[in-house]
Motif scaffolding. Sequence first.
Motif, PDB file in Angstrom:
ATOM      1  N   THR A 193     -18.977  14.054  59.416  1.00  0.00           N
ATOM      2  CA  THR A 193     -18.436  13.458  60.643  1.00  0.00           C
ATOM      3  C   THR A 193     -19.493  13.422  61.722  1.00  0.00           C
ATOM      4  N   SER A 194     -19.392  12.412  62.553  1.00  0.00           N
ATOM      5  CA  SER A 194     -20.288  12.294  63.715  1.00  0.00           C
ATOM      6  C   SER A 194     -19.519  12.308  65.031  1.00  0.00           C
ATOM      7  N   ASP A 195     -18.185  12.350  64.940  1.00  0.00           N
ATOM      8  CA  ASP A 195     -17.355  12.359  66.156  1.00  0.00           C
ATOM      9  C   ASP A 195     -17.486  13.713  66.849  1.00  0.00           C
ATOM     10  N   HIS A 196     -17.773  13.662  68.145  1.00  0.00           N
ATOM     11  CA  HIS A 196     -18.041  14.899  68.892  1.00  0.00           C
ATOM     12  C   HIS A 196     -16.819  15.821  68.904  1.00  0.00           C
ATOM     13  N   HIS A 197     -15.655  15.247  69.129  1.00  0.00           N
ATOM     14  CA  HIS A 197     -14.454  16.065  69.188  1.00  0.00           C
ATOM     15  C   HIS A 197     -14.135  16.682  67.829  1.00  0.00           C
ATOM     16  N   THR A 198     -14.290  15.894  66.751  1.00  0.00           N
ATOM     17  CA  THR A 198     -14.016  16.399  65.411  1.00  0.00           C
ATOM     18  C   THR A 198     -15.010  17.486  65.024  1.00  0.00           C
ATOM     19  N   CYS A 199     -16.264  17.307  65.432  1.00  0.00           N
ATOM     20  CA  CYS A 199     -17.267  18.347  65.155  1.00  0.00           C
ATOM     21  C   CYS A 199     -16.887  19.669  65.823  1.00  0.00           C
ATOM     22  N   GLY A 200     -16.431  19.595  67.072  1.00  0.00           N
ATOM     23  CA  GLY A 200     -16.019  20.811  67.773  1.00  0.00           C
ATOM     24  C   GLY A 200     -14.845  21.474  67.093  1.00  0.00           C
ATOM     25  N   ASP A 201     -13.888  20.658  66.665  1.00  0.00           N
ATOM     26  CA  ASP A 201     -12.719  21.213  65.986  1.00  0.00           C
ATOM     27  C   ASP A 201     -13.114  21.892  64.681  1.00  0.00           C
ATOM     28  N   VAL A 202     -14.013  21.275  63.901  1.00  0.00           N
ATOM     29  CA  VAL A 202     -14.448  21.848  62.625  1.00  0.00           C
ATOM     30  C   VAL A 202     -15.229  23.138  62.864  1.00  0.00           C
ATOM     31  N   LEU A 203     -16.099  23.156  63.904  1.00  0.00           N
ATOM     32  CA  LEU A 203     -16.858  24.370  64.193  1.00  0.00           C
ATOM     33  C   LEU A 203     -15.940  25.533  64.569  1.00  0.00           C
ATOM     34  N   SER A 204     -14.856  25.238  65.301  1.00  0.00           N
ATOM     35  CA  SER A 204     -13.915  26.312  65.649  1.00  0.00           C
ATOM     36  C   SER A 204     -13.267  26.882  64.392  1.00  0.00           C
ATOM     37  N   LYS A 205     -12.990  26.030  63.378  1.00  0.00           N
ATOM     38  CA  LYS A 205     -12.437  26.509  62.112  1.00  0.00           C
ATOM     39  C   LYS A 205     -13.463  27.352  61.371  1.00  0.00           C
ATOM     40  N   ILE A 206     -14.727  26.915  61.396  1.00  0.00           N
ATOM     41  CA  ILE A 206     -15.789  27.682  60.733  1.00  0.00           C
ATOM     42  C   ILE A 206     -15.920  29.063  61.359  1.00  0.00           C
ATOM     43  N   ALA A 207     -15.901  29.135  62.713  1.00  0.00           N
ATOM     44  CA  ALA A 207     -16.013  30.432  63.381  1.00  0.00           C
ATOM     45  C   ALA A 207     -14.843  31.340  63.006  1.00  0.00           C
ATOM     46  N   ARG A 208     -13.660  30.756  62.889  1.00  0.00           N
ATOM     47  CA  ARG A 208     -12.477  31.548  62.544  1.00  0.00           C
ATOM     48  C   ARG A 208     -12.622  32.159  61.153  1.00  0.00           C
ATOM     49  N   VAL A 209     -13.103  31.373  60.202  1.00  0.00           N
ATOM     50  CA  VAL A 209     -13.266  31.873  58.841  1.00  0.00           C
ATOM     51  C   VAL A 209     -14.390  32.899  58.775  1.00  0.00           C
ATOM     52  N   GLN A 210     -15.472  32.660  59.502  1.00  0.00           N
ATOM     53  CA  GLN A 210     -16.583  33.622  59.517  1.00  0.00           C
ATOM     54  C   GLN A 210     -16.128  34.983  60.043  1.00  0.00           C
ATOM     55  N   LYS A 211     -15.271  34.963  61.055  1.00  0.00           N
ATOM     56  CA  LYS A 211     -14.768  36.220  61.593  1.00  0.00           C
ATOM     57  C   LYS A 211     -13.894  36.938  60.574  1.00  0.00           C
ATOM     58  N   LYS A 212     -13.055  36.173  59.823  1.00  0.00           N
ATOM     59  CA  LYS A 212     -12.216  36.778  58.799  1.00  0.00           C
ATOM     60  C   LYS A 212     -13.068  37.346  57.673  1.00  0.00           C
ATOM     61  N   ALA A 213     -14.195  36.680  57.391  1.00  0.00           N
ATOM     62  CA  ALA A 213     -15.083  37.151  56.318  1.00  0.00           C
ATOM     63  C   ALA A 213     -16.011  38.250  56.806  1.00  0.00           C
ATOM     64  N   LYS A 214     -15.857  38.660  58.107  1.00  0.00           N
ATOM     65  CA  LYS A 214     -16.667  39.723  58.719  1.00  0.00           C
ATOM     66  C   LYS A 214     -18.148  39.355  58.760  1.00  0.00           C
ATOM     67  N   LEU A 215     -18.413  38.079  58.872  1.00  0.00           N
ATOM     68  CA  LEU A 215     -19.779  37.610  59.098  1.00  0.00           C
ATOM     69  C   LEU A 215     -19.985  37.500  60.616  1.00  0.00           C
ATOM     70  N   PHE A 216     -20.100  38.671  61.258  1.00  0.00           N
ATOM     71  CA  PHE A 216     -20.031  38.716  62.713  1.00  0.00           C
ATOM     72  C   PHE A 216     -21.200  37.993  63.386  1.00  0.00           C
ATOM     73  N   THR A 259     -22.758  28.149  69.890  1.00  0.00           N
ATOM     74  CA  THR A 259     -22.924  26.698  69.763  1.00  0.00           C
ATOM     75  C   THR A 259     -21.754  25.959  70.393  1.00  0.00           C
ATOM     76  N   LEU A 260     -20.559  26.456  70.138  1.00  0.00           N
ATOM     77  CA  LEU A 260     -19.370  25.832  70.739  1.00  0.00           C
ATOM     78  C   LEU A 260     -19.416  25.922  72.267  1.00  0.00           C
ATOM     79  N   GLY A 261     -19.796  27.086  72.795  1.00  0.00           N
ATOM     80  CA  GLY A 261     -19.842  27.253  74.246  1.00  0.00           C
ATOM     81  C   GLY A 261     -20.900  26.408  74.902  1.00  0.00           C
ATOM     82  N   ALA A 262     -22.011  26.142  74.195  1.00  0.00           N
ATOM     83  CA  ALA A 262     -23.112  25.384  74.787  1.00  0.00           C
ATOM     84  C   ALA A 262     -22.945  23.877  74.623  1.00  0.00           C
TER      85      ALA A 262
END
Length: 553
Positions: free
Chosen positions: A170-193, A202-205
């Motif tokens: 995807t190249s859509d800015h909004h969709t990229c942000g949404d996907v990154l938020s999902k990635i961060a959520r899974v990384q936290k569950k996997a304890k990849l702090f 990246t999301l904040g910047a």
Amino acid sequence: MALNLPKRTRIVLLFLVGIALPSLLLGYLAFRGVQNDRALLEKNRANEHRGLAEKVSQSLDDRLRAAEQAFQEFLLKRDSDNRSEMIVRFDNLKTKNPLIGEVLTILNSRQIRFFEAPLLFHASGSIPSPGLSSPDSSVVRLLQQGEQMEFQKKDYQKALALYRQALRRTSDHHTCGDVLSKIARVQKKAKLFQDTMNTYQTLGADYSRVQITEGIPLGLAARLEMGVLLVEIEDFAKAWDVFTQLYQDLINGEWMLEEEPFNFYSTRIRDSIFGLLSEGIPPEQLQSHESQFQELMDKENIKREGTERLLLFQVNAFTEWEHEALPFGEDITEGKQRLTVEIGTNEYLVSLLRNNSTGEEIWGLLIDSSYLKNSFLPNVIQMSISSEDTDWIIRGRNRELILASANPPTGSLTVKSDFIGNFPNWTMEFYQADPRFLEDFLVSRRGIYFYMFILIAGILVFGLILTIRSFTREMELSRMKSDFVSTVSHEFKSPLTSIRQIAEMLHAGRVPSEERRQKYYDVLLEQSERLSLLTENVLSFAKMEEGKREFVF
């Protein structure tokens, strides 16, 4: 014909006619002079206060006209400047004209919008939902597969792989942000702090203002989760920095939020900071951190009060204007129409102006009532009042106290005046303290009349004393003369009686012998000498009283 009056009565009449009546007449004239002087002083004082009221009202009107004229010039250049330059020019305008609180626009749809007002949040329903583009079907399918792996099978590695594959497609800015938020959520569950922290950064910047569910900015949610993660891994120092900076950005209006989400995130951030203060902050840093947090909360409370006041006006102003049948049509010529709006316990001073460059938009200046009450009017009155005895009060429409002098009024009301054009809808009242006795009579011009009263009273007392003393002396002399006459009469009566008896006996021939007659002759001679001595004493007393002779007693 002379009146035959007793001496005592004559003395009293002379005192009344010669002293008492003239003194009473002078006293009455002096009293009338005091009254006339007091009336003239009160008239001059009322004129002075009336001039002061006009000066204060005129000063406010002049400042308002200057602010309106400056804003008219600001509007004329509005279309030629970009937004960032407009904001700078608007800040300069408010700096040069402190009476300008906020600027508002009235649209044809009868909606009120503020121009760069420092609002903490916006009214519910006032922020439109962003238009979102639909992602590619392949991206949607990858996201669905990733969510299945994440929530159903708990296979976080496969979920991460699917999400990253969707991100690459995807190249859509909004969709990229949404996907990154999902990635961060899974990384936290996997304890990849560490990976989670990098994703949140990246999301904040890069995706700070991308909105997710219910219009929540992605950057706000990502930074909050970053702070929560730092608390979980017990990196309290970084967590403190993240939460305090996030709280400060939230207060400074980094994101456009409605009231409900703002309150939600403000509460979440404050609770997180409270948790750090109670557990995660070293004792040597606790005091400074508490002070920093208190400053932020005070800042939020101040801005919240101003925001709620502005939103109350934004929502209810047209309702109040319609109740008063105020027009918003062609009568706003040359730009100006000043209004006072009361909503609840809040009072708003508004000056409406038409944009002369377009003739369609109606703009308005919302006067900074805090500056008006606490700085402008006190300074004008302080420069205008020369007497410390003059007290003043400014009251609102319902007689509530708006502003007053340092000392509460203790004297009488001299002037009650409204502002020019009844704007603001306040009343100025001036009082003059009642003069003290000594100041009123000894220092002022009325001292002359006071001294006249003293002189008249002295004359009356002095004349009364002289009259009493003269009357007493006359009575004493009269008594002494009466006693003297009585005594002399008695002294004269004894020898005269003896002389008369002997003379009658000799004349009747009832003295038989010569020896007896000779004895009677001796008595006659003795009594005659006694009479002569008494007569001589009376004559000597008369000469002594007249001062013709001096005697050694």
